[in-house]
Design a protein around this motif. Structure first.
Motif, mmCIF file in Angstrom:
data_model
loop_
_atom_site.group_PDB
_atom_site.id
_atom_site.type_symbol
_atom_site.label_atom_id
_atom_site.label_comp_id
_atom_site.label_asym_id
_atom_site.label_seq_id
_atom_site.Cartn_x
_atom_site.Cartn_y
_atom_site.Cartn_z
ATOM 1 N N GLN A 283 16.559 31.746 47.167
ATOM 2 C CA GLN A 283 16.392 32.993 46.704
ATOM 3 C C GLN A 283 15.428 33.956 47.273
ATOM 4 O O GLN A 283 15.670 35.077 47.215
ATOM 5 N N ARG B 164 17.446 35.704 50.231
ATOM 6 C CA ARG B 164 18.438 36.559 49.741
ATOM 7 C C ARG B 164 17.873 37.697 48.985
ATOM 8 O O ARG B 164 17.949 39.018 49.635
ATOM 9 N N ALA B 165 16.582 37.671 48.392
ATOM 10 C CA ALA B 165 15.921 38.751 47.867
ATOM 11 C C ALA B 165 15.425 39.599 48.950
ATOM 12 O O ALA B 165 15.287 40.653 49.091
ATOM 13 N N MET B 166 14.740 38.886 50.064
ATOM 14 C CA MET B 166 14.123 39.599 51.073
ATOM 15 C C MET B 166 15.006 40.400 51.836
ATOM 16 O O MET B 166 15.026 41.573 52.408
ATOM 17 N N THR C 113 18.140 41.339 51.026
ATOM 18 C CA THR C 113 18.688 42.560 50.006
ATOM 19 C C THR C 113 17.646 43.768 49.972
ATOM 20 O O THR C 113 18.208 44.871 50.250
ATOM 21 N N GLU C 114 16.210 43.420 49.844
ATOM 22 C CA GLU C 114 15.331 44.349 49.858
ATOM 23 C C GLU C 114 15.602 45.311 51.370
ATOM 24 O O GLU C 114 15.553 46.420 51.371
ATOM 25 N N ALA C 115 15.533 44.423 52.330
ATOM 26 C CA ALA C 115 15.242 44.960 53.738
ATOM 27 C C ALA C 115 16.585 45.874 54.101
ATOM 28 O O ALA C 115 16.540 47.003 54.665
ATOM 29 N N ALA D 37 18.523 47.447 51.594
ATOM 30 C CA ALA D 37 18.761 48.660 50.797
ATOM 31 C C ALA D 37 18.848 49.999 51.102
ATOM 32 O O ALA D 37 19.600 50.799 50.453
ATOM 33 N N ASP D 38 18.100 50.376 51.852
ATOM 34 C CA ASP D 38 18.027 51.790 52.448
ATOM 35 C C ASP D 38 18.759 51.972 53.519
ATOM 36 O O ASP D 38 18.824 53.271 53.977
ATOM 37 N N ALA E 8 14.636 41.756 59.441
ATOM 38 C CA ALA E 8 13.951 41.032 58.337
ATOM 39 C C ALA E 8 14.025 39.745 58.410
ATOM 40 O O ALA E 8 13.096 38.990 57.806
#
Lengths: 196, 196
Positions: B71, B74-76, B78-80, B82-83, B97
């Motif tokens: 988790q 994946r979260a890390m 996804t955030e990295a 995003a932009d 990341a």
């Protein structure tokens, strides 16, 4: 009694080889902790004491298996790429040969991965030696214009990562995968990633 | 006594988290076999019996760590990404990341790798879930013309293999490596390997 890692007689060499192969099967299927020396000698159809003529401990035979796996992998890839007309075709041939090797010797693959936890120096040596030879070949190919300029060491590790992970996913976990298709797809990415 | 994986009180949630973090440290540094539940509760500064309020066994807390690592990763990532303005830049950002994450949480990396031998289903789930989400994004990017056509699943595994292996070589084994350089070199290969 001192161990005898390089038996001088044919019989000695055969017995040592028998024990190594039994260790490969037992450790490769049951794992290092679960496989006992007694399991290994039983599988090798030899007396327990015979083990200690050639190896000092389970750690010792394990290290030998990892070393052997390194030699085998390098020899196998070197042979597979010997006839390739250029470095890019050598990449394709090497990847295909590696995946076939994983299919043929799944226990040795597992042994190398378990080395990370049992004998980290042997584990690092396995990959570092492979990477060194690989990077040297990439550097040569770059010098002769077969690859575009780039950091040969980073490339070697990245390419090893691709082979290792595809081997796990499409060979160890999935006996029905179309290996040729996997090689074609990965090779297309690799080729355009490093072609001049 | 039944275990209580989802404590309803704040205090319960904190205690469970304390035990998880202690398990991460102890199993991540000593390995699964060497780290005992007593080591974990001692490090968590809690009574041995408290462990069993939240987890049924060492295997249980280990599986939870592997799930959590999945988790988190994946979260890390996804955030990295995003932009990122497009998929290729997302690849660069994701790789960077991931390598930073390995540097920050080396014990979780080791735990996932050890899962291959302790809880192979959790190990497979970790990579398979990641690959599924990754391949879906590659497929979308291909559909919108950001990547050239190719087998998204093979690509996802190959790219994961690159990240995993570079993380081991240049982060876990070598604390002085220039991560930005490694990312630039690997990204250059990846970009040209999958660009339209």
């Amino acid at each position: 009694m001192a161990t005898n890692p390089y038996p001088r007689t044919k019989r000695g060499a055969e017995r040592r080889e028998q024990i190594l192969r039994a260790a490969e099967v037992m450790i490769g299927t049951q794992g290092f902790s679960a496989a006992s020396i007694a399991d290994i000698t039983r599988h090798a159809k030899t007396a327990l004491g015979t083990f200690y003529i050639y190896f000092s401990s389970k750690e010792d035979v394990f290290r030998e298996l990892v070393l052997e796996m390194g030699q085998l992998t390098r020899a196998m890839v070197t042979e597979a790429v010997a006839d390739a007309p250029n470095r890019l075709e050598a990449e394709r041939a090497g990847l295909k040969a590696f995946l076939r090797f994983v299919a043929e010797r799944p226990s040795l693959y597992r042994i190398v991965e378990e080395a990370r936890f049992i004998d980290v120096e042997a584990y690092k040596a396995y990959f570092t030696n492979f990477a060194k030879a690989y990077a040297a070949q990439l550097r040569e190919a770059e010098a002769s214009g077969e690859l575009r300029p780039g950091d040969a060491e980073v490339r070697a590790w990245a390419l090893m990562g691709i082979a290792k992970t595809l081997g796990e996913r499409y060979v160890l976990w999935d006996e029905t995968a179309d290996i040729d298709h996997v090689v074609d797809e990965a090779y297309s990415m690799i080729r355009d990633g490093i072609a001049p």
